[in-house]
Scaffold this motif. Structure first.
Motif, PDB file in Angstrom:
ATOM      1  N   HIS A   5       0.839  -1.196   0.000  1.00  0.00           N
ATOM      2  CA  HIS A   5       0.000   0.000   0.000  1.00  0.00           C
ATOM      3  C   HIS A   5       0.876   1.248   0.000  1.00  0.00           C
ATOM      4  O   HIS A   5       1.805   1.341   0.799  1.00  0.00           O
ATOM      5  CB  HIS A   5      -0.892   0.021   1.248  1.00  0.00           C
ATOM      6  CG  HIS A   5      -1.822  -1.131   1.327  1.00  0.00           C
ATOM      7  ND1 HIS A   5      -1.454  -2.339   1.843  1.00  0.00           N
ATOM      8  CD2 HIS A   5      -3.118  -1.254   0.935  1.00  0.00           C
ATOM      9  CE1 HIS A   5      -2.479  -3.177   1.775  1.00  0.00           C
ATOM     10  NE2 HIS A   5      -3.497  -2.537   1.233  1.00  0.00           N
ATOM     11  N   LEU A   6       0.566   2.177  -0.894  1.00  0.00           N
ATOM     12  CA  LEU A   6       1.268   3.465  -0.953  1.00  0.00           C
ATOM     13  C   LEU A   6       0.251   4.592  -0.862  1.00  0.00           C
ATOM     14  O   LEU A   6      -0.533   4.797  -1.795  1.00  0.00           O
ATOM     15  CB  LEU A   6       2.021   3.619  -2.280  1.00  0.00           C
ATOM     16  CG  LEU A   6       3.306   2.858  -2.498  1.00  0.00           C
ATOM     17  CD1 LEU A   6       3.831   3.121  -3.912  1.00  0.00           C
ATOM     18  CD2 LEU A   6       4.350   3.230  -1.472  1.00  0.00           C
ATOM     19  N   PRO A   7       0.231   5.336   0.226  1.00  0.00           N
ATOM     20  CA  PRO A   7      -0.610   6.531   0.259  1.00  0.00           C
ATOM     21  C   PRO A   7      -0.132   7.515  -0.812  1.00  0.00           C
ATOM     22  O   PRO A   7       1.069   7.693  -1.017  1.00  0.00           O
ATOM     23  CB  PRO A   7      -0.391   7.087   1.662  1.00  0.00           C
ATOM     24  CG  PRO A   7       0.029   5.895   2.472  1.00  0.00           C
ATOM     25  CD  PRO A   7       0.858   5.073   1.521  1.00  0.00           C
ATOM     26  N   LEU A  56      -6.123   5.855  -8.908  1.00  0.00           N
ATOM     27  CA  LEU A  56      -6.829   5.997  -7.633  1.00  0.00           C
ATOM     28  C   LEU A  56      -8.331   5.842  -7.833  1.00  0.00           C
ATOM     29  O   LEU A  56      -8.873   6.280  -8.837  1.00  0.00           O
ATOM     30  CB  LEU A  56      -6.547   7.362  -7.007  1.00  0.00           C
ATOM     31  CG  LEU A  56      -5.141   7.572  -6.480  1.00  0.00           C
ATOM     32  CD1 LEU A  56      -4.981   9.002  -5.972  1.00  0.00           C
ATOM     33  CD2 LEU A  56      -4.810   6.567  -5.389  1.00  0.00           C
ATOM     34  N   PRO A  57      -9.013   5.235  -6.844  1.00  0.00           N
ATOM     35  CA  PRO A  57     -10.478   5.134  -6.929  1.00  0.00           C
ATOM     36  C   PRO A  57     -11.101   6.523  -6.949  1.00  0.00           C
ATOM     37  O   PRO A  57     -10.539   7.482  -6.420  1.00  0.00           O
ATOM     38  CB  PRO A  57     -10.859   4.401  -5.640  1.00  0.00           C
ATOM     39  CG  PRO A  57      -9.606   3.831  -5.089  1.00  0.00           C
ATOM     40  CD  PRO A  57      -8.472   4.640  -5.638  1.00  0.00           C
ATOM     41  N   ARG A  58     -12.256   6.618  -7.576  1.00  0.00           N
ATOM     42  CA  ARG A  58     -12.943   7.913  -7.658  1.00  0.00           C
ATOM     43  C   ARG A  58     -13.353   8.427  -6.271  1.00  0.00           C
ATOM     44  O   ARG A  58     -13.308   9.618  -6.018  1.00  0.00           O
ATOM     45  CB  ARG A  58     -14.177   7.809  -8.546  1.00  0.00           C
ATOM     46  CG  ARG A  58     -13.819   7.531  -9.991  1.00  0.00           C
ATOM     47  CD  ARG A  58     -15.016   7.790 -10.889  1.00  0.00           C
ATOM     48  NE  ARG A  58     -14.808   7.271 -12.225  1.00  0.00           N
ATOM     49  CZ  ARG A  58     -14.036   7.824 -13.138  1.00  0.00           C
ATOM     50  NH1 ARG A  58     -13.362   8.906 -12.850  1.00  0.00           N
ATOM     51  NH2 ARG A  58     -13.919   7.291 -14.336  1.00  0.00           N
ATOM     52  N   ARG A  59     -13.768   7.516  -5.411  1.00  0.00           N
ATOM     53  CA  ARG A  59     -14.120   7.908  -4.033  1.00  0.00           C
ATOM     54  C   ARG A  59     -12.849   8.134  -3.238  1.00  0.00           C
ATOM     55  O   ARG A  59     -11.854   7.440  -3.436  1.00  0.00           O
ATOM     56  CB  ARG A  59     -14.938   6.816  -3.352  1.00  0.00           C
ATOM     57  CG  ARG A  59     -16.312   6.656  -3.935  1.00  0.00           C
ATOM     58  CD  ARG A  59     -17.177   5.695  -3.152  1.00  0.00           C
ATOM     59  NE  ARG A  59     -16.455   4.814  -2.257  1.00  0.00           N
ATOM     60  CZ  ARG A  59     -16.866   3.621  -1.896  1.00  0.00           C
ATOM     61  NH1 ARG A  59     -17.987   3.158  -2.353  1.00  0.00           N
ATOM     62  NH2 ARG A  59     -16.159   2.888  -1.059  1.00  0.00           N
ATOM     63  N   GLY A  60     -12.892   9.068  -2.333  1.00  0.00           N
ATOM     64  CA  GLY A  60     -11.745   9.344  -1.477  1.00  0.00           C
ATOM     65  C   GLY A  60     -11.421   8.160  -0.581  1.00  0.00           C
ATOM     66  O   GLY A  60     -12.179   7.187  -0.518  1.00  0.00           O
ATOM     67  N   PRO A  61     -10.321   8.247   0.119  1.00  0.00           N
ATOM     68  CA  PRO A  61      -9.904   7.123   0.965  1.00  0.00           C
ATOM     69  C   PRO A  61     -10.817   6.962   2.187  1.00  0.00           C
ATOM     70  O   PRO A  61     -11.397   7.929   2.671  1.00  0.00           O
ATOM     71  CB  PRO A  61      -8.493   7.514   1.398  1.00  0.00           C
ATOM     72  CG  PRO A  61      -8.475   9.001   1.335  1.00  0.00           C
ATOM     73  CD  PRO A  61      -9.383   9.371   0.192  1.00  0.00           C
ATOM     74  N   ALA A  62     -10.924   5.716   2.650  1.00  0.00           N
ATOM     75  CA  ALA A  62     -11.634   5.450   3.902  1.00  0.00           C
ATOM     76  C   ALA A  62     -10.759   5.970   5.035  1.00  0.00           C
ATOM     77  O   ALA A  62      -9.549   5.740   5.044  1.00  0.00           O
ATOM     78  CB  ALA A  62     -11.876   3.951   4.049  1.00  0.00           C
ATOM     79  N   ASP A  85      -5.038  15.426   8.179  1.00  0.00           N
ATOM     80  CA  ASP A  85      -3.727  15.049   7.676  1.00  0.00           C
ATOM     81  C   ASP A  85      -3.454  13.573   7.969  1.00  0.00           C
ATOM     82  O   ASP A  85      -3.897  13.027   8.967  1.00  0.00           O
ATOM     83  CB  ASP A  85      -2.635  15.926   8.294  1.00  0.00           C
ATOM     84  CG  ASP A  85      -2.729  16.010   9.806  1.00  0.00           C
ATOM     85  OD1 ASP A  85      -3.862  16.095  10.328  1.00  0.00           O
ATOM     86  OD2 ASP A  85      -1.683  15.980  10.469  1.00  0.00           O
ATOM     87  N   LEU A  86      -2.742  12.933   7.072  1.00  0.00           N
ATOM     88  CA  LEU A  86      -2.400  11.519   7.191  1.00  0.00           C
ATOM     89  C   LEU A  86      -1.422  11.319   8.343  1.00  0.00           C
ATOM     90  O   LEU A  86      -0.359  11.927   8.375  1.00  0.00           O
ATOM     91  CB  LEU A  86      -1.763  11.035   5.887  1.00  0.00           C
ATOM     92  CG  LEU A  86      -1.202   9.621   5.867  1.00  0.00           C
ATOM     93  CD1 LEU A  86      -2.320   8.598   5.965  1.00  0.00           C
ATOM     94  CD2 LEU A  86      -0.388   9.400   4.602  1.00  0.00           C
ATOM     95  N   ILE A  87      -1.792  10.445   9.299  1.00  0.00           N
ATOM     96  CA  ILE A  87      -0.868  10.140  10.391  1.00  0.00           C
ATOM     97  C   ILE A  87      -0.574   8.645  10.492  1.00  0.00           C
ATOM     98  O   ILE A  87       0.318   8.241  11.215  1.00  0.00           O
ATOM     99  CB  ILE A  87      -1.361  10.681  11.750  1.00  0.00           C
ATOM    100  CG1 ILE A  87      -2.701  10.072  12.139  1.00  0.00           C
ATOM    101  CG2 ILE A  87      -1.412  12.193  11.730  1.00  0.00           C
ATOM    102  CD1 ILE A  87      -3.119  10.407  13.563  1.00  0.00           C
ATOM    103  N   HIS A 130      -1.866  16.381   1.563  1.00  0.00           N
ATOM    104  CA  HIS A 130      -3.175  15.785   1.825  1.00  0.00           C
ATOM    105  C   HIS A 130      -3.268  14.435   1.112  1.00  0.00           C
ATOM    106  O   HIS A 130      -2.863  14.323  -0.041  1.00  0.00           O
ATOM    107  CB  HIS A 130      -4.285  16.723   1.335  1.00  0.00           C
ATOM    108  CG  HIS A 130      -5.650  16.190   1.553  1.00  0.00           C
ATOM    109  ND1 HIS A 130      -6.365  15.584   0.555  1.00  0.00           N
ATOM    110  CD2 HIS A 130      -6.425  16.154   2.672  1.00  0.00           C
ATOM    111  CE1 HIS A 130      -7.535  15.199   1.033  1.00  0.00           C
ATOM    112  NE2 HIS A 130      -7.589  15.534   2.311  1.00  0.00           N
ATOM    113  N   CYS A 131      -3.788  13.427   1.786  1.00  0.00           N
ATOM    114  CA  CYS A 131      -3.883  12.087   1.209  1.00  0.00           C
ATOM    115  C   CYS A 131      -5.070  12.009   0.245  1.00  0.00           C
ATOM    116  O   CYS A 131      -6.225  12.185   0.642  1.00  0.00           O
ATOM    117  CB  CYS A 131      -4.021  11.033   2.305  1.00  0.00           C
ATOM    118  SG  CYS A 131      -3.978   9.349   1.671  1.00  0.00           S
ATOM    119  N   LEU A 132      -4.779  11.730  -1.015  1.00  0.00           N
ATOM    120  CA  LEU A 132      -5.807  11.603  -2.042  1.00  0.00           C
ATOM    121  C   LEU A 132      -6.389  10.194  -2.095  1.00  0.00           C
ATOM    122  O   LEU A 132      -7.479   9.985  -2.607  1.00  0.00           O
ATOM    123  CB  LEU A 132      -5.221  11.944  -3.408  1.00  0.00           C
ATOM    124  CG  LEU A 132      -4.643  13.342  -3.551  1.00  0.00           C
ATOM    125  CD1 LEU A 132      -3.949  13.496  -4.889  1.00  0.00           C
ATOM    126  CD2 LEU A 132      -5.735  14.383  -3.372  1.00  0.00           C
ATOM    127  N   GLY A 133      -5.637   9.242  -1.617  1.00  0.00           N
ATOM    128  CA  GLY A 133      -6.053   7.847  -1.653  1.00  0.00           C
ATOM    129  C   GLY A 133      -4.860   6.952  -1.409  1.00  0.00           C
ATOM    130  O   GLY A 133      -3.753   7.427  -1.144  1.00  0.00           O
TER     131      GLY A 133
END
Length: 175
Positions: A43-45, A82-88, A119-121, A52-55
């Motif tokens: 997995h690569l954010p 990337l999926p069209r929906r944002g990340p969970a 923000d991604l943590i 900002h994390c796009l997915g």
């Protein structure tokens, strides 16, 4: 076996990976593949220019979208995959049950952990949840033995297409 607190008492912050290898949205598909292979991650954010994390690009999606048609397709950006929906997303204080529910709702095998400003943590994968459910420590999250966090690979692609024409974007013209 390193036994931890019961899963119903644990939070996302306790099981998330925080030593994350990330890519920017404009990185190439080939770069993402090389990073995943070299770092042995699945997995690569994917971050935008502001962090900002796009997915999250996962190895299964990358493999399914791979086209061995030449260097031009390998140079396309990871944003296209990337999926069209944002990340969970979950917060660090989310229970593991809430984290698992977020994964199921998103139909993904991962969820990002975000701070107060979004923000991604951290990142939690299905493997992390299974380890927590089993009551054991997850895999060693330190990559210091195989790859430092600030690692960059520059792929070497041919400067000429198979038919002898220059690859668009290359500085070298055909002889």
């Amino acid at each position: 076996m390193n036994v931890r607190r019961p899963p119903d008492e644990r939070t996302a912050a306790e099981v998330m990976s925080t030593d994350l290898l990330t890519v920017t949205a404009d990185e190439s598909v080939l770069m993402a593949w090389e990073l995943m292979c070299r770092a042995r991650v699945h997995h690569l954010p994917v971050l935008d220019g502001t962090g900002h994390c796009l997915g999250v690009l996962d190895s299964a999606s990358l493999t399914a979208a791979w086209e061995p048609s030449g260097p031009l397709r390998a140079r396309r950006s990871v944003a296209a995959l990337l999926p069209r929906r944002g990340p969970a997303c979950v917060r660090p204080d989310a229970t593991l049950a809430r984290t698992a529910a977020a994964m199921l709702a998103a139909e993904r095998d991962h969820v990002i952990v975000t701070g107060e400003r979004g923000d991604l943590i951290g990142l939690i994968t299905a493997r992390d949840l299974i380890a927590a459910l089993a009551g054991v420590a997850g895999r060693d999250r330190s990559r210091t033995s195989s790859m430092p966090s600030m690692f960059r690979i520059e792929p070497v692609l041919p400067e000429h297409a198979p038919d002898g024409d220059a690859v668009p974007g290359s500085a070298v013209s055909p002889d």
